[in-house]
Design an enzyme around this catalytic site. Structure first.
Site, PDB file in Angstrom:
ATOM      1  N   MET A 200       0.977  -1.017  -0.418  1.00  0.00           N
ATOM      2  CA  MET A 200      -0.384   0.168   0.218  1.00  0.00           C
ATOM      3  C   MET A 200       0.612   1.200  -0.154  1.00  0.00           C
ATOM      4  SD  MET A 200      -2.963  -0.986  -0.728  1.00  0.00           S
ATOM      5  CE  MET A 200      -4.158  -2.394  -0.006  1.00  0.00           C
TER       6      MET A 200
ATOM      7  N   ASN B  59       1.608  -6.333 -10.281  1.00  0.00           N
ATOM      8  CA  ASN B  59       0.674  -5.724  -9.107  1.00  0.00           C
ATOM      9  C   ASN B  59      -0.175  -6.737  -9.433  1.00  0.00           C
ATOM     10  OD1 ASN B  59      -0.117  -4.231  -6.937  1.00  0.00           O
ATOM     11  ND2 ASN B  59      -0.621  -2.958  -8.664  1.00  0.00           N
TER      12      ASN B  59
ATOM     13  N   HIS C 110      -4.660  -5.959  -8.224  1.00  0.00           N
ATOM     14  CA  HIS C 110      -5.428  -4.958  -7.838  1.00  0.00           C
ATOM     15  C   HIS C 110      -7.078  -5.443  -8.285  1.00  0.00           C
ATOM     16  CE1 HIS C 110      -6.876  -1.415  -7.150  1.00  0.00           C
ATOM     17  NE2 HIS C 110      -8.019  -1.065  -8.033  1.00  0.00           N
TER      18      HIS C 110
HETATM   19  C1  GAR Z   1      -5.758  -7.921  -1.985  1.00  0.00           C
HETATM   20  O1  GAR Z   1      -6.989  -7.462  -2.265  1.00  0.00           O
HETATM   21  C2  GAR Z   1      -4.972  -6.697  -2.989  1.00  0.00           C
HETATM   22  O2  GAR Z   1      -5.692  -7.267  -4.750  1.00  0.00           O
HETATM   23  C3  GAR Z   1      -5.249  -5.701  -2.425  1.00  0.00           C
HETATM   24  O3  GAR Z   1      -4.877  -5.680  -1.089  1.00  0.00           O
HETATM   25  C4  GAR Z   1      -4.653  -7.428  -1.132  1.00  0.00           C
HETATM   26  C5  GAR Z   1      -4.215  -7.384  -0.267  1.00  0.00           C
HETATM   27  O4  GAR Z   1      -4.703  -8.678   0.316  1.00  0.00           O
HETATM   28  N1  GAR Z   1      -4.530  -4.029  -3.512  1.00  0.00           N
HETATM   29  C6  GAR Z   1      -4.505  -3.184  -3.672  1.00  0.00           C
HETATM   30  O5  GAR Z   1      -5.803  -3.180  -3.751  1.00  0.00           O
HETATM   31  C7  GAR Z   1      -3.314  -2.382  -4.127  1.00  0.00           C
HETATM   32  N2  GAR Z   1      -3.876  -2.276  -5.010  1.00  0.00           N
HETATM   33  P1  GAR Z   1      -3.075  -9.700   0.782  1.00  0.00           P
HETATM   34  O6  GAR Z   1      -2.485  -8.584   1.874  1.00  0.00           O
HETATM   35  O7  GAR Z   1      -4.526 -10.653   2.229  1.00  0.00           O
HETATM   36  O8  GAR Z   1      -2.365 -10.456  -0.436  1.00  0.00           O
END
Ligand code: GAR
Length: 214
Positions: free
Chosen positions: A89, A106, A108
């Site tokens: 993030m 990445n 998303h």
């Molecule tokens: C996931 O849903 C990912 O796609 C999102 O954060 C979450 C992380 O989950 N990423 C974003 O929103 C990036 N812009 P995780 O830590 O369990 O993999």
């Protein structure tokens, strides 16, 4: 292929990558996991798997570029060839993007270019779209704006909340992220402008590890 993962939180996508390596559907080595959060569960997942887990404190650097320079040092130290952002993030700067051009991916939780940035699942619900999903893309400057490698779509249900939608999207994330990484490992991805071409796997010897190429 030596993968370095950058993660800020829970690390379920990191776990999906680890699981795919273990199942041998992803032909890669997890070289290092780096986090900007000391308490990120992702770091613990890396340690349990026996991968170096590195916390780099953003407060020790003057700006984002300086922070990315210390990340770059670590990536080089562990001979990382491909960087996978997994719930990372923080905005990635040109320092990393230029050093790893077309080698940073990445995931998303929306069908880009719809709903980039934070809380993508809530954005989709608030907009009232009927279909959403997730996207794996190469990272360029511009938030969630790079060339798209793989997407999965799913219907939004009447009763969906941010939580239920996020959970259903996550299942797809865990499926397509290791697939996209495997395509890279098989050297089947070429970036042409905005488009990512995916070469068919025609080799009789090198059968793809992907269960399905669809
Ligand atoms: C996931 O849903 C990912 O796609 C999102 O954060 C979450 C992380 O989950 N990423 C974003 O929103 C990036 N812009 P995780 O830590 O369990 O993999």
């Amino acid at each position: 292929m030596r993968i370095g993962v950058l993660a800020s939180g829970r690390g379920s996508n990191l776990q999906a990558i680890i699981d795919a390596i273990e199942k041998r559907t992803l032909d890669a080595i997890l070289a290092v996991v780096i986090s900007n959060k000391a308490e990120a569960p992702a770091l613990e997942r890396a340690r349990s798997y026996g991968t170096p887990a590195v916390f780099l404190d953003p407060k020790t650097t003057a700006d984002r570029e300086a922070y990315d320079r210390i990340i770059l040092e670590q990536l080089r130290r562990y001979d990382v060839e491909l960087v996978a952002l997994a719930g990372y993030m923080k905005i990635v700067t040109s320092v990393l993007i230029e050093a790893y051009a077309n080698r940073i991916m990445n995931i998303h939780p929306s069908l880009l270019p719809a709903f980039p940035g934070l809380a993508a699942q809530k954005q989709a619900l608030d907009w009232g779209v009927k279909v959403s999903g997730c996207t794996v893309h190469f990272v360029t400057e511009g938030v969630d704006a790079g060339p798209i490698i793989r997407q999965a779509a799913l219907p939004i249900l009447e009763e969906d909340t941010e939580e239920t939608l996020a959970a259903r999207i996550l299942v797809e994330e865990h499926r397509i992220y290791p697939q996209a990484l495997q395509l890279f490992a098989e050297k089947r991805l070429t970036v042409e402008g905005r488009k990512v071409r995916i070469r068919e796997n025609k080799s009789p010897h090198g059968a793809s590890l992907l269960a399905s190429d669809s």
